[in-house]
Write an enzyme that holds these catalytic residues in place. Structure first.
Site, mmCIF file in Angstrom:
data_model
loop_
_atom_site.group_PDB
_atom_site.id
_atom_site.type_symbol
_atom_site.label_atom_id
_atom_site.label_comp_id
_atom_site.label_asym_id
_atom_site.label_seq_id
_atom_site.Cartn_x
_atom_site.Cartn_y
_atom_site.Cartn_z
ATOM 1 N N LYS A 265 12.561 -15.485 -10.115
ATOM 2 C CA LYS A 265 12.180 -14.259 -11.068
ATOM 3 C C LYS A 265 11.470 -14.800 -12.141
ATOM 4 O O LYS A 265 10.364 -14.135 -12.404
ATOM 5 C CB LYS A 265 13.587 -14.074 -11.971
ATOM 6 C CG LYS A 265 14.580 -13.193 -11.231
ATOM 7 C CD LYS A 265 14.054 -11.703 -10.745
ATOM 8 C CE LYS A 265 13.578 -11.726 -9.329
ATOM 9 N NZ LYS A 265 14.205 -11.582 -8.020
ATOM 10 N N CYS B 119 0.624 -0.985 -0.096
ATOM 11 C CA CYS B 119 -0.015 -0.089 -0.060
ATOM 12 C C CYS B 119 0.666 1.212 0.028
ATOM 13 O O CYS B 119 1.982 1.274 0.551
ATOM 14 C CB CYS B 119 -0.837 0.240 1.215
ATOM 15 S SG CYS B 119 -1.897 -1.314 1.197
ATOM 16 N N ASN C 178 -1.777 1.915 5.953
ATOM 17 C CA ASN C 178 -0.783 1.104 5.205
ATOM 18 C C ASN C 178 -0.707 0.101 6.484
ATOM 19 O O ASN C 178 -0.228 0.815 7.451
ATOM 20 C CB ASN C 178 0.340 1.480 4.545
ATOM 21 C CG ASN C 178 1.520 0.531 4.468
ATOM 22 O OD1 ASN C 178 1.087 -0.652 4.164
ATOM 23 N ND2 ASN C 178 2.406 1.001 4.266
ATOM 24 N N GLY C 179 -0.957 -1.133 6.370
ATOM 25 C CA GLY C 179 -0.553 -2.069 7.763
ATOM 26 C C GLY C 179 -1.877 -3.119 8.027
ATOM 27 O O GLY C 179 -2.655 -2.933 7.087
ATOM 28 N N GLU D 270 7.622 -15.521 -10.688
ATOM 29 C CA GLU D 270 6.851 -13.959 -10.140
ATOM 30 C C GLU D 270 6.540 -13.197 -11.143
ATOM 31 O O GLU D 270 5.448 -12.507 -11.338
ATOM 32 C CB GLU D 270 7.529 -13.263 -9.091
ATOM 33 C CG GLU D 270 8.863 -12.589 -9.443
ATOM 34 C CD GLU D 270 9.765 -12.113 -8.212
ATOM 35 O OE1 GLU D 270 9.036 -11.562 -7.219
ATOM 36 O OE2 GLU D 270 10.990 -11.880 -8.258
ATOM 37 N N HIS E 41 17.333 -37.314 -6.593
ATOM 38 C CA HIS E 41 16.525 -37.669 -5.447
ATOM 39 C C HIS E 41 14.850 -37.211 -5.527
ATOM 40 O O HIS E 41 14.508 -37.307 -4.674
ATOM 41 C CB HIS E 41 17.147 -37.016 -4.378
ATOM 42 C CG HIS E 41 18.534 -37.532 -4.181
ATOM 43 N ND1 HIS E 41 18.985 -38.813 -3.686
ATOM 44 C CD2 HIS E 41 19.930 -36.862 -4.272
ATOM 45 C CE1 HIS E 41 20.224 -38.741 -3.442
ATOM 46 N NE2 HIS E 41 20.774 -37.496 -3.906
ATOM 47 N N LYS F 30 5.979 -4.463 -3.863
ATOM 48 C CA LYS F 30 7.390 -4.440 -3.670
ATOM 49 C C LYS F 30 7.909 -4.609 -2.237
ATOM 50 O O LYS F 30 8.844 -5.084 -1.765
ATOM 51 C CB LYS F 30 7.907 -3.211 -4.454
ATOM 52 C CG LYS F 30 9.460 -3.062 -4.394
ATOM 53 C CD LYS F 30 9.986 -3.462 -5.568
ATOM 54 C CE LYS F 30 11.514 -3.315 -5.540
ATOM 55 N NZ LYS F 30 11.889 -4.563 -5.900
ATOM 56 N N ARG G 273 4.046 -0.388 -4.552
ATOM 57 C CA ARG G 273 3.855 -0.964 -3.446
ATOM 58 C C ARG G 273 2.346 -1.791 -3.327
ATOM 59 O O ARG G 273 2.055 -2.381 -2.141
ATOM 60 C CB ARG G 273 3.686 0.374 -2.221
ATOM 61 C CG ARG G 273 5.090 0.964 -2.187
ATOM 62 C CD ARG G 273 4.864 2.049 -1.313
ATOM 63 N NE ARG G 273 4.688 1.662 0.052
ATOM 64 C CZ ARG G 273 5.557 1.316 0.863
ATOM 65 N NH1 ARG G 273 6.916 1.537 0.528
ATOM 66 N NH2 ARG G 273 5.340 0.915 2.196
ATOM 67 N N GLU H 92 17.327 -18.161 -7.344
ATOM 68 C CA GLU H 92 17.078 -16.735 -7.650
ATOM 69 C C GLU H 92 16.390 -16.650 -9.128
ATOM 70 O O GLU H 92 15.329 -16.106 -9.632
ATOM 71 C CB GLU H 92 18.193 -16.007 -7.742
ATOM 72 C CG GLU H 92 17.901 -14.510 -7.950
ATOM 73 C CD GLU H 92 16.782 -13.640 -7.322
ATOM 74 O OE1 GLU H 92 16.371 -14.370 -6.440
ATOM 75 O OE2 GLU H 92 16.480 -12.396 -7.709
ATOM 76 N N TRP I 182 -2.557 -2.861 -1.815
ATOM 77 C CA TRP I 182 -2.251 -4.178 -1.936
ATOM 78 C C TRP I 182 -3.237 -4.707 -1.005
ATOM 79 O O TRP I 182 -2.890 -4.771 0.344
ATOM 80 C CB TRP I 182 -1.120 -4.396 -1.838
ATOM 81 C CG TRP I 182 -0.502 -5.902 -2.007
ATOM 82 C CD1 TRP I 182 -0.167 -6.508 -3.112
ATOM 83 C CD2 TRP I 182 -0.587 -6.969 -0.824
ATOM 84 N NE1 TRP I 182 0.125 -7.665 -2.910
ATOM 85 C CE2 TRP I 182 0.093 -8.116 -1.696
ATOM 86 C CE3 TRP I 182 -0.776 -7.064 0.337
ATOM 87 C CZ2 TRP I 182 0.141 -9.359 -1.172
ATOM 88 C CZ3 TRP I 182 -0.500 -8.147 1.060
ATOM 89 C CH2 TRP I 182 0.094 -9.286 0.138
HETATM 90 C C1 F6R Z 1 11.606 -10.819 -5.324
HETATM 91 C C2 F6R Z 1 11.424 -10.080 -4.482
HETATM 92 C C3 F6R Z 1 10.872 -10.333 -3.104
HETATM 93 C C4 F6R Z 1 11.850 -9.652 -2.033
HETATM 94 C C5 F6R Z 1 11.297 -9.803 -0.742
HETATM 95 C C6 F6R Z 1 12.117 -9.173 0.409
HETATM 96 O O1 F6R Z 1 11.873 -10.526 -6.518
HETATM 97 O O2 F6R Z 1 11.328 -8.910 -4.692
HETATM 98 O O3 F6R Z 1 11.174 -11.683 -3.088
HETATM 99 O O4 F6R Z 1 12.921 -9.792 -2.240
HETATM 100 O O5 F6R Z 1 10.049 -9.558 -0.658
HETATM 101 O O6 F6R Z 1 12.133 -7.829 0.404
HETATM 102 P P1 F6R Z 1 13.087 -6.945 0.778
HETATM 103 O O7 F6R Z 1 14.458 -7.346 0.214
HETATM 104 O O8 F6R Z 1 12.845 -5.479 0.796
HETATM 105 O O9 F6R Z 1 13.254 -7.255 2.244
#
Ligand code: F6R
Length: 614
Positions: free
Chosen positions: A491, A2, A101-102, A494, A510, A609, A27, A487, A75
């Site tokens: 990527k 949010c 937000n929260g 998502e 396994h 994010k 956000r 990773e 969000w």
């Molecule tokens: C993946 C991604 C999330 C963040 C996770 C932690 O691309 O962006 O998995 O890495 O939400 O976020 P931070 O690093 O801001 O604590």
């Protein structure tokens, strides 16, 4: 999660709020809304399901006048994404409007209480409960807005960044925070409010980061006033924020994610600037200088993080254990906080977070602090919550990351972890001098090598077209490259919504090998390192079952290139720094597959994010 924006001053508030919401859309983007006190003294609230552009369309024919307003991009936590659940929420009398937000954890108890007093609710959100509670307290005790907000917040359990407007008080915004970020921008005859500084920097670089349980009173013609829940006044600590507008624009790229992938050579250079001395091949990390004893005498490191940052932590573990011979544990912050971990004052906890606002990571830090551990933060967002609660730390300095999928933050985190491991190892004398010098030298050459990798963008874009059909992907790597496999898979899933799993290559037999058939693309990170031959065997095993192998190899590899279906050839570096090079083609592969499928790369469905709720 949010985004919150507010404006009070002499300009028209609406365009400033909309622009601000667009900057904060990363956000959350399932609905948006705005509240303005218009020229006619009405408190107008407009909201729409979907992105900020939907709100703009909805508000086209409406009265958006006024030079005071608050706005929100959501969000969803409590209540599905729809216009009724979008913020701002009116109080019953429609004299108050509130954005939040929260999460209000005790919302259901409060809602029952308010319903028994005759309050009716239009949404299924926790937020509407808060605005009704403020109204109830205000009306029953005949209080001013500030006092009512203070009393209401004392009843609330949970996390909040809020802003409230009152129809009969058209010169004031009341804002407050606890565990969710909130920044006040202080301009000439105007003030701004936002979840981070990005909507503010266009107008002023003077900001105040609110602390937990602080309430800001933004009043026209008066300086910013901050009080706590007990009305004790606090002197605002004004900081200058260093952020250029260019960093917040796409700069000619179709998506922020692609821009951020391409920024990596410069970002990693910036991350090392002033820390690596190229003449002497020496690393200086001020956090290590300032807290040498604590760090060198640590019995154990525990790294807490989430998502991509957790993948960087897995690489950090290998770097620190390898070079410093200190045991390292890596924990999901969300698990660590709830499992009564064995931890004491001999432990150093490293918290990694791009946003510096992740609720689970913050809670893990609080827990570790309560047990006496020393906390080292590795964050990107300057002035965010995590750097403020840690004992020391190092920023990664990669600039704002706006694409929801993390890219440059990952390589920045790995770079800082490498510098930290090397610095500690040198101090502890657990690394041979020549090895130290050669790794530091190689680290300084990484930005140039990253540029070479980015030259492969066109080739990877072409390759990606072949795989838009896929429903599943497997990513394999070993040692330092296993977290890279994780990773790469994260990527892809998502942003392209293709199911993908990362495994250590040797684990394949396994279980996961059962999934291999002619339809299954397998990305194998097989650069030349100690385990090359072993990974080569894994590739043979995949080919024997007709899997499609996309191999990430070093330039000039003429063994794997003969058996893999597709090869991406990268410059060579030393094994412990290979994640910095090998991650980039996986970012590009995920990006191009998602872009080819016409998906919203920067704002993938269901994600946000900055995960400020648990
Ligand atoms: C993946 C991604 C999330 C963040 C996770 C932690 O691309 O962006 O998995 O890495 O939400 O976020 P931070 O690093 O801001 O604590």
């Amino acid at each position: 999660m949010c985004g919150i924006v507010g404006y009070i001053g002499t300009k028209e508030a609406y365009p400033i709020l909309i622009k601000g919401l667009k900057r904060l859309e990363y956000r959350g983007y399932d609905s948006a809304g705005v509240a303005l006190i218009g020229e006619n003294q009405h408190l107008n609230v407009y909201k729409a399901k979907g992105k900020v552009s939907e709100l703009e369309d909805f508000a086209l024919q409406k009265d958006t006048s006024g030079n005071i307003g608050i706005a929100h991009t959501r969000w969803a936590t409590h209540g599905e994404p729809c216009s009724a659940n979008a913020h701002p929420h009116y109080s019953s009398s429609e004299s108050l409007a509130l954005i939040h937000n929260g999460i209000i954890e005790n919302y259901s108890v409060l809602k029952d209480k308010l319903q028994s007093k005759g309050f009716a609710f239009k949404s299924t959100t926790d937020t509407e409960v808060l605005v009704q509670l403020i109204e109830y307290i205000k009306q029953t005790n005949n209080l001013d807005l500030l006092t009512a907000v203070q009393l209401a917040l004392k009843e609330v359990i949970g996390a909040y960044a809020i802003a409230v407007l009152e129809k009969d008080n058209p010169d004031t915004i009341i804002a407050a925070r606890k565990s969710s970020p909130l920044v006040v921008g202080v301009g000439n005859d105007e003030m701004f409010l936002a979840s981070d500084a990005t909507p503010i920097v266009e107008y002023t670089d003077q900001v105040v980061y609110l602390k937990d349980e602080e309430i800001a009173v933004l009043k026209k013609g008066e300086p910013l006033k901050i009080v706590d829940l007990h009305n004790v006044e606090i002197t605002p600590e004004v900081k200058t924020v260093v952020l250029s507008l260019g960093q917040l624009e796409k700069g000619g790229y179709p998506h922020f994610m692609l821009k951020e992938i391409f920024e990596q050579p410069d970002c990693i250079f910036d991350c090392m600037r002033g820390r690596i001395n190229v003449e002497s091949d020496n690393i200086t990390l001020s956090a290590v200088i300032d807290h040498k004893d604590k760090l060198l005498n640590a019995k154990r490191f525990i790294i807490v993080a989430c998502g991509t940052s957790w993948h960087a932590a897995l690489i950090g573990k290998q770097l620190i254990e390898n070079f410093c011979r200190i045991p390292v544990e890596v924990e999901y912050a969300s698990e660590f906080r709830y499992r009564n971990p064995v931890i004491d004052s001999n432990d150093v906890v490293i918290a990694i977070s791009q946003s510096g606002e992740t609720a689970d990571t913050l809670a893990a830090i609080e827990l570790a602090k309560s047990k006496g551990a020393f906390i080292y933060g590795i964050c990107n967002s300057v002035g965010s919550s995590i750097p403020r609660v840690t004992d020391t730390g190092s920023y990664i300095h990669v600039g704002p990351e706006i694409g929801v999928a993390s890219t440059k933050a990952f390589t920045g985190q790995v770079t800082v972890l490498a510098m930290l491991a090397l610095t500690l190892a040198k101090e502890k004398q657990t690394i041979d001098k020549n090895e130290y010098l050669s790794i530091v030298k190689e680290l300084s050459s990484i930005p140039e090598k990253m540029k070479d990798v980015l030259e492969l963008n066109g080739e990877i874009a072409e390759l990606s077209k072949i795989f838009t059909y896929a429903h599943n992907f497997i990513y394999l790597g070993r040692g330092f490259l296993f977290p890279v496999a994780l990773e790469g898979a994260l990527k892809l899933k998502e942003i392209s919504y293709i199911h993908a799993e990362g495994y250590p290559a040797a684990e394949m037999k396994h279980g996961p090998i059962a999934l291999i058939d002619a339809e299954m693309p397998v990305v194998v990170i097989a650069t030349h390192n100690a385990l090359y031959e072993k990974v080569l065997s894994n590739i043979q095993e995949i080919k024997a079952r007709k899997g499609k192998v996309i191999a990430i190899v070093n330039k000039g590899d003429n063994v794997i290139s003969k058996i893999a279906d597709y090869c991406i050839e990268l410059p060579t570096t030393i094994e412990c720094l290979d994640p910095l090079i090998t991650t980039i083609p996986l970012q590009l592969l995920a990006y191009h597959i998602a872009a080819c499928k016409g998906l919203d790369v920067d704002q993938p469905r269901n994600l946000a994010k900055s995960v400020t709720v648990e």
